[in-house]
Design a protein around this motif. Sequence first.
Motif, PDB file in Angstrom:
ATOM      1  N   LEU A 135      48.999  34.964  35.958  1.00 50.08           N
ATOM      2  CA  LEU A 135      48.148  35.374  37.081  1.00 50.08           C
ATOM      3  C   LEU A 135      48.880  35.213  38.414  1.00 50.08           C
ATOM      4  O   LEU A 135      48.479  35.798  39.418  1.00 50.08           O
ATOM      5  N   ASN A 136      49.990  34.469  38.403  1.00 51.37           N
ATOM      6  CA  ASN A 136      50.853  34.419  39.589  1.00 51.37           C
ATOM      7  C   ASN A 136      51.496  35.781  39.861  1.00 51.37           C
ATOM      8  O   ASN A 136      51.986  36.030  40.948  1.00 51.37           O
ATOM      9  N   LEU A 137      51.481  36.658  38.851  1.00 50.57           N
ATOM     10  CA  LEU A 137      52.103  37.981  39.006  1.00 50.57           C
ATOM     11  C   LEU A 137      51.095  39.071  39.372  1.00 50.57           C
ATOM     12  O   LEU A 137      51.425  40.263  39.353  1.00 50.57           O
ATOM     13  N   LEU A 138      49.871  38.665  39.675  1.00 49.80           N
ATOM     14  CA  LEU A 138      48.869  39.679  40.055  1.00 49.80           C
ATOM     15  C   LEU A 138      49.389  40.492  41.237  1.00 49.80           C
ATOM     16  O   LEU A 138      50.020  39.957  42.149  1.00 49.80           O
ATOM     17  N   GLY A 139      49.088  41.775  41.203  1.00 50.75           N
ATOM     18  CA  GLY A 139      49.585  42.665  42.258  1.00 50.75           C
ATOM     19  C   GLY A 139      50.713  43.539  41.737  1.00 50.75           C
ATOM     20  O   GLY A 139      50.827  44.703  42.084  1.00 50.75           O
ATOM     21  N   GLU A 140      51.539  42.952  40.856  1.00 49.24           N
ATOM     22  CA  GLU A 140      52.642  43.717  40.257  1.00 49.24           C
ATOM     23  C   GLU A 140      52.489  43.841  38.745  1.00 49.24           C
ATOM     24  O   GLU A 140      53.117  44.680  38.115  1.00 49.24           O
ATOM     25  N   ARG A 141      51.617  43.003  38.160  1.00 48.66           N
ATOM     26  CA  ARG A 141      51.454  42.960  36.709  1.00 48.66           C
ATOM     27  C   ARG A 141      50.390  43.969  36.258  1.00 48.66           C
ATOM     28  O   ARG A 141      49.233  43.858  36.682  1.00 48.66           O
ATOM     29  N   GLU A 142      50.774  44.908  35.421  1.00 54.03           N
ATOM     30  CA  GLU A 142      49.825  45.890  34.878  1.00 54.03           C
ATOM     31  C   GLU A 142      48.729  46.264  35.897  1.00 54.03           C
ATOM     32  O   GLU A 142      47.532  46.037  35.624  1.00 54.03           O
ATOM     33  N   PRO A 143      49.112  46.845  37.027  1.00 46.16           N
ATOM     34  CA  PRO A 143      48.119  47.100  38.082  1.00 46.16           C
ATOM     35  C   PRO A 143      46.992  48.029  37.648  1.00 46.16           C
ATOM     36  O   PRO A 143      45.887  47.960  38.204  1.00 46.16           O
ATOM     37  N   GLU A 144      47.255  48.848  36.624  1.00 46.45           N
ATOM     38  CA  GLU A 144      46.184  49.748  36.159  1.00 46.45           C
ATOM     39  C   GLU A 144      45.043  48.940  35.533  1.00 46.45           C
ATOM     40  O   GLU A 144      43.907  49.419  35.457  1.00 46.45           O
ATOM     41  N   ILE A 145      45.340  47.717  35.098  1.00 46.90           N
ATOM     42  CA  ILE A 145      44.285  46.846  34.540  1.00 46.90           C
ATOM     43  C   ILE A 145      43.820  45.826  35.578  1.00 46.90           C
ATOM     44  O   ILE A 145      42.624  45.610  35.757  1.00 46.90           O
ATOM     45  N   TYR A 146      44.801  45.201  36.259  1.00 48.21           N
ATOM     46  CA  TYR A 146      44.457  44.051  37.103  1.00 48.21           C
ATOM     47  C   TYR A 146      44.417  44.360  38.601  1.00 48.21           C
ATOM     48  O   TYR A 146      44.068  43.484  39.391  1.00 48.21           O
ATOM     49  N   GLY A 147      44.783  45.611  38.963  1.00 44.43           N
ATOM     50  CA  GLY A 147      44.734  45.984  40.374  1.00 44.43           C
ATOM     51  C   GLY A 147      45.981  45.557  41.137  1.00 44.43           C
ATOM     52  O   GLY A 147      46.925  45.002  40.562  1.00 44.43           O
ATOM     53  N   TYR A 148      45.965  45.816  42.430  1.00 34.83           N
ATOM     54  CA  TYR A 148      47.132  45.564  43.278  1.00 34.83           C
ATOM     55  C   TYR A 148      46.959  44.327  44.162  1.00 34.83           C
ATOM     56  O   TYR A 148      47.809  44.017  44.975  1.00 34.83           O
TER      57      TYR A 148
END
Length: 145
Positions: free
Chosen positions: A11-24
């Motif tokens: 979750l530290n990678l939110l924004g760049e991690r699978e943005p189609e699922i987790y958003g930007y």
Amino acid sequence: MKILVLNGPNLNLLGEREPEIYGYTTLKDIENEILEYSKAFEGVEIDFFQSNHEGEIVDKIQAAKGVYDGIVINPAAYTHTSVAIADAIKAVNLPAVEIHLSNINSREDFRKKSITASSCIGQISGFGKNSYLAGLYCLIKYLEK
Ligand code: DQA
């Protein structure tokens, strides 16, 4: 009222991690939004913790006893595997709300099972960053009772 917002692996990678699922939106953005939202509730203090390591999350939950009144937790992948985190939540006997950005019930079969949810007072899943705000709201209302 002191609340711990706990985030698990990747979750530290939110924004760049699978943005189609987790958003930007990054984790920092979400944390800032939680802080902003928490101002609507008098006397609510929030701390944040993120770790990619199961043992560190267990240690943090154990250390939360006597310090925090409740926990909002996104155990991430450990949701589906971690008896240790489920046991830690039960052991400290603190109310916890499990949250997920994505709707874990509409994804792969292995995500449909949460091992940690049965240790929590409830689960919110599928509302993106608003899952955190909803989780915080529900926890505060539960604690105010
Ligand atoms: C997640 C869902 C989990 O299945 C996944 O492993 C995550 C994030 C969510 O917030 O949607 O890392 O917890």
